[in-house]
Enzyme design. Structure first.
Site, PDB file in Angstrom:
ATOM      1  N   GLY A 411       0.865  -1.099   0.050  1.00 21.83           N
ATOM      2  CA  GLY A 411       0.147   0.024  -0.186  1.00 21.83           C
ATOM      3  C   GLY A 411       0.938   1.285  -0.169  1.00 21.83           C
ATOM      4  N   GLY A 413       0.627   5.540   0.288  1.00 25.38           N
ATOM      5  CA  GLY A 413      -0.420   6.739   0.239  1.00 25.38           C
ATOM      6  C   GLY A 413       0.468   7.971   0.791  1.00 25.38           C
ATOM      7  N   GLY A 414      -0.268   9.095   0.998  1.00 20.06           N
ATOM      8  CA  GLY A 414       0.288  10.295   1.262  1.00 20.06           C
ATOM      9  C   GLY A 414       1.219  10.092   2.818  1.00 20.06           C
ATOM     10  CD  GLN A 415      -1.588  10.311   7.144  1.00 19.99           C
ATOM     11  OE1 GLN A 415      -0.635   9.749   8.026  1.00 19.99           O
ATOM     12  NE2 GLN A 415      -2.531  10.848   7.390  1.00 19.99           N
ATOM     13  N   GLY A 416       2.465   7.467   4.276  1.00 23.13           N
ATOM     14  CA  GLY A 416       3.208   6.401   4.040  1.00 23.13           C
ATOM     15  C   GLY A 416       3.301   5.069   3.505  1.00 23.13           C
ATOM     16  CB  THR A 417       5.484   3.028   1.857  1.00 19.18           C
ATOM     17  OG1 THR A 417       5.730   4.368   0.882  1.00 19.18           O
ATOM     18  CG2 THR A 417       5.490   1.827   0.676  1.00 19.18           C
ATOM     19  CB  VAL A 418       1.438  -0.104   4.164  1.00 20.40           C
ATOM     20  CG1 VAL A 418       1.264  -1.476   5.063  1.00 20.40           C
ATOM     21  CG2 VAL A 418       0.779   0.802   4.438  1.00 20.40           C
ATOM     22  CE  LYS A 434       0.777   4.749   6.989  1.00 13.58           C
ATOM     23  NZ  LYS A 434      -0.745   4.733   7.111  1.00 13.58           N
ATOM     24  CG  ASP A 530      -7.284  10.443   5.053  1.00 13.73           C
ATOM     25  OD1 ASP A 530      -8.120  10.432   4.621  1.00 13.73           O
ATOM     26  OD2 ASP A 530      -6.043   9.837   4.766  1.00 13.73           O
TER      27      ASP A 530
END
Ligand code: NAG
Ligand code: NAG
Ligand code: NAG
Ligand code: NAG
Ligand code: NAG
Ligand code: NAG
Ligand code: NAG
Ligand code: NAG
Ligand code: NAG
Ligand code: NAG
Ligand code: NAG
Ligand code: NAG
Length: 729
Positions: A411, A413-418, A434, A530
């Site tokens: 995954g 996203g703007g918040q981080g990578t999973v 994450k 979010d």
């Protein structure tokens, strides 16, 4: 001792064999006549200048033009963008990105904008996600950054709000870019398209005497220090003549090292060099072997990878010893000592070096740990003895994710990578790891405290935080792994519709609402910030698990909020305007999620209309029925009253002002009631008695939430909010 020698010979022959094996037909090499400098900037191969006569000076896609920009001054350009530096080792280049502006013009009393976009699709360049931040400057500014949506394939859009409380520039501080007058936000990996636009409703027309312009640019964040004068004057635009440096990752071709090697005609790493996959995911780059330096793309014995003569300059051997250089390293010898002794010393040296490297590594880890508030966390965990929260070491996490290998990404996203992680869990279940990005440095010390709060979260419909690692320069969080898809996928996929019956949709909505209500009800409430369908994971039995609140801000007081985060289309307009995240902002986002469940329409349509708005308009005209998902209408004809009740709940979640919205707890309870109604008559004809279970309120009677009884304040607020969202995208 003899075996040392033997193994050395063995090793040597292996090295030779490997080197021979890697020699194939090399790719064409550039002519030595190519111009390698433009102005002050070195242009190393694979880059080249297309003005030079030989036409093979650059690898395809890497040609630049050398333009004369003033009397005798030349600078290299990629199309119309100036290139200020090229690094072969890091596979990066610095370009000068134009600053977009949005200024009040006193002559015609309107706002004048100067938007800018850069399309690098299909080129070797992508914006570095680790070095750059989208930076917005202003006292009343909202700017958006988005990728190419021409083919409706755009996947990234974000915005950043910079405000001064009450419009006062006196609240600004030099050096602090945290939402007050200045806002920075991270971008996703591999971005190749960039366009900026300003929100018309966040303009300087009322404050132009103190702050004439808003500015926005994607730029190297290490190069930026906020000054209050950036808000109050045009200084920011003047620092680099209307431009700001942006770091680009570049890569050769579009293959990984592994596949590129199979085609020796084009494989660009030659001589004593090795290949690395580009961090952006586009192509690969080359570096000389350790102990060698030069240009790894050149076969040339002079400019290609050459052995570094370590003995020249700063030999490290003791006073009465000699230094002996060999390819890839060096060793210290004492005159005519036996070769065995040389080997022995060499080995000791390596051991010593390794030891030093290990010590250095340990010191660094410790530093990160302290830095991230690790000690605080440990102290607090001691007090709360039964907490089941684990601190993982750097090695454990690196091993579990194969060093954050791209293939482990599940995954982004703007918040981080999973990443998916193996072998971390005692029961051998996979975990989700994450890696946060866009970390707010000033809040580093709070991180331990926040983790402790997160670790106490325990709800069956919330993804469990198992632990974290503080030994990286950014927080790394370890969560339980939920194998199935997200609610977003469930809603928009063309999979079998059995999994989308009204009953299942309502179950998911109810459980998600309960999870959010739980977060809001904690002693130290956690606002999600979010809420969206992509953040609701679904377990195999389709029970929802709310995810993605770890990296986001956890708040005890609203004053903590300085940067607007969230996803457009779900964002509470009042949050955008008042700059305050409240529990009612989550309620708003949840309302949008309910609409998604009922309509299966995208939250922002192709025509850039917000689902929330379209729905509210339709509701006013009594036409919201037309928006409903045809699957529900056909398959759940008997449940239409429930569908309308859900629509009613959704509508109330979206009400302005926010304090008129129900709480998450109330929403959860209403949905639970409705769930009961549906359950008791699956596919059975509608029984009017049952209706009494649900509160009597028909949707068409709800306009009082939108028009009736509102003060003009609310009206203008509503209008503003509506406009600010309407122009989004
Ligand atoms: C690179 O060379 C090609 C072909 O000569 C040309 O079409 C293109 O415009 C050049 N690109 C730049 C950035 O100069
Ligand atoms: C390019 O970057 C290198 C390393 O960061 C630096 O030493 C060099 O001075 C830079 N060159 C220019 C022209 O900015
Ligand atoms: C303001 O607007 C007028 C008319 O559109 C234009 O001529 C002038 O150049 C603008 N001034 C600035 C500073 O942009
Ligand atoms: C960006 O460039 C790519 C490749 O040249 C092209 O397919 C795409 O349409 C361009 N996008 C825009 C918005 O111009
Ligand atoms: C911030 O720094 C700039 C430039 O050094 C200075 O002009 C300005 O007065 C400073 N602002 C404050 C609030 O100290
Ligand atoms: C530039 O930004 C303004 C204000 O945000 C917007 O109205 C306009 O459509 C944009 N223009 C382009 C060409 O993107
Ligand atoms: C500036 O924004 C306000 C709302 O915040 C809006 O009413 C006004 O029309 C805007 N001014 C301009 C010049 O766009
Ligand atoms: C910013 O600087 C550029 C280059 O000097 C100039 O063309 C542009 O008009 C400036 N923008 C503003 C808002 O002053
Ligand atoms: C990779 O590059 C080749 C040649 O430049 C091009 O034909 C191909 O379409 C590219 N593939 C992808 C997936 O971008
Ligand atoms: C020399 O040794 C010192 C300490 O052992 C080390 O820090 C330094 O990096 C070494 N220098 C070289 C050129 O290897
Ligand atoms: C910790 O222990 C207390 C008392 O035994 C219990 O109520 C609480 O649920 C426990 N907390 C956790 C996270 O296990
Ligand atoms: C959930 O995952 C399991 C195992 O991968 C799979 O068998 C099942 O079909 C999935 N369910 C859905 C709804 O995707």
């Amino acid at each position: 001792m003899v075996s040392h020698r033997f193994s050395a010979i063995l090793l040597l022959s292996i090295v030779v064999a490997v080197m021979l094996a890697s020699v194939g037909a090399p790719p064409p090499q550039p002519s030595s006549k190519c111009q390698r400098k433009c102005g002050n900037v070195e242009i190393p191969y694979p880059f080249g200048l297309s003005s030079g006569l030989p036409d093979n000076c650059a690898i395809s896609g890497f040609n630049l033009t050398c333009k004369k920009i003033g009397n005798g001054v030349y600078k290299p350009f990629y199309t119309n963008v100036e290139v200020s530096n090229i690094s072969l080792q890091k596979a990066q280049a610095r370009l000068l990105n134009a600053i977009s502006s949005f200024c009040y013009n006193t002559t015609d009393t309107t706002m004048h904008y100067n938007n800018w976009s850069l399309n690098l699709t299909g080129t070797p360049y992508s914006f570095s996600d680790t070095s750059n931040k989208f930076t917005v400057i202003g006292c009343q500014a909202l700017a958006y950054i988005q990728d190419d949506d021409s083919g409706n394939t755009g996947r990234f859009m974000s915005g950043c709000v910079a405000m001064c409380r009450d419009g006062k520039v006196t609240t600004l501080t030099n050096g602090s870019c945290s939402g007050i007058g200045c806002c920075q936000t991270a971008i996703p990996k591999g971005l190749q398209y960039y366009s900026v636009s300003f929100d018309n409703n966040f303009n300087t027309s009322a404050i132009y005497t103190v702050s004439p312009c808003n500015f926005a640019v994607l730029m190297d964040s290490s190069d930026f220090t906020f000054l209050t004068t950036y808000v109050t004057s045009l200084d920011f635009n003047k620092t680099d003549d209307g431009q700001a440096p942006v770091v680009m990752d570049w890569g050769i071709g579009n293959k990984t090292c592994q596949t590129a090697r199979q085609d020796p005609d084009t494989y660009a790493c030659v001589g004593k060099s090795e290949c690395f996959d580009s961090p952006s995911g586009n192509g690969y780059f080359c570096n000389c072997f350790k102990g060698f330096q030069g240009n790894p793309y050149l076969q040339d014995p002079e400019f290609g990878c050459k052995d570094i003569d370590e003995c020249k300059g700063h030999p490290n051997c003791s006073v009465n010893a000699n230094c002996k250089n060999f390819p890839g390293g060096y060793e210290c010898i004492c005159g005519s000592v036996l070769i065995v002794l040389i080997l022995f010393l060499g080995k000791e040296r390596i051991k010593h070096k390794r030891h030093i490297a290990r010590q250095e590594h340990a010191r660094k880890i410790n530093e990160c740990f302290e830095h991230n508030g690790g000690q605080l966390l440990i102290d607090m965990m001691k007090v709360e003895s039964n907490i089941s929260f684990k601190l993982y070491t750097r090695e454990e996490v690196e091993l579990a994710t194969n060093n954050f290998d791209d293939s482990a990404i599940i995954g982004e996203g703007g918040q981080g990578t999973v990443y998916i992680g193996q072998n971390l869990d005692p029961d051998n279940n996979p975990v989700a790891i994450k890696r946060c990005k866009g970390f707010d440095e000033s809040r580093r010390m709070d991180f331990g405290k926040e983790l402790l709060i997160l670790s106490r979260v325990n709800h069956e419909n919330i993804v469990k935080l198992l632990g974290c690692s503080l030994q990286f320069d950014v927080p790394v969080l370890v969560y339980e792994y939920v194998p199935n898809r997200t609610l977003h996928y469930l809603i928009y996929s063309h999979d079998t519709k059995d999994i989308r019956t009204l009953g299942i949709r309502l179950k998911i909505a109810t459980k998600s609402a309960e999870a959010l209500a739980y977060l809001h009800s904690l002693n130290h409430p956690i606002l999600h910030g979010d809420v969206k369908s992509a953040n609701i994971l679904l377990a195999p039995d389709l029970s929802p698990k709310v995810s993605d609140f770890g990296c986001s801000m956890i708040t005890s007081t609203v004053e903590n909020i300085q940067v607007v985060k969230g996803t457009l289309g779900y964002l509470d307009p009042e949050y955008l305007l008042k700059f305050e995240l409240t529990d009612k902002s989550d309620v708003y986002s949840f309302g949008v999620l309910l609409l998604e469940l009922l309509t299966r329409k995208k939250v922002i349509s192709k025509e850039k209309e917000c689902l929330a708005l379209v729905f509210q308009e339709a509701l006013k005209k009594g036409k919201h029925h037309e928006l409903l998902d045809s699957e529900i209408i056909v398959d759940d004809q008997d449940n239409m009253d429930v569908v309308h009740q859900i629509a009613d709940v959704a509508a109330r979640c979206l009400v302005m002002p926010a304090e008129h919205r129900p709480t998450m707890r109330e929403v959860a309870e209403e949905l639970k009631l409705l769930e009961g109604v549906v359950k008791q008559r699956p596919g059975v004809l509608f029984n009017s008695d049952r209706l009494l279970m649900v509160p009597e309120r028909s949707v068409t009677n709800t306009p009082e939430f939108y028009s009736g009884g509102q003060t003009t304040d609310f009206d203008s607020l509503k209008k503003k909010a509506r406009m600010s969202i309407e122009f989004v995208r």
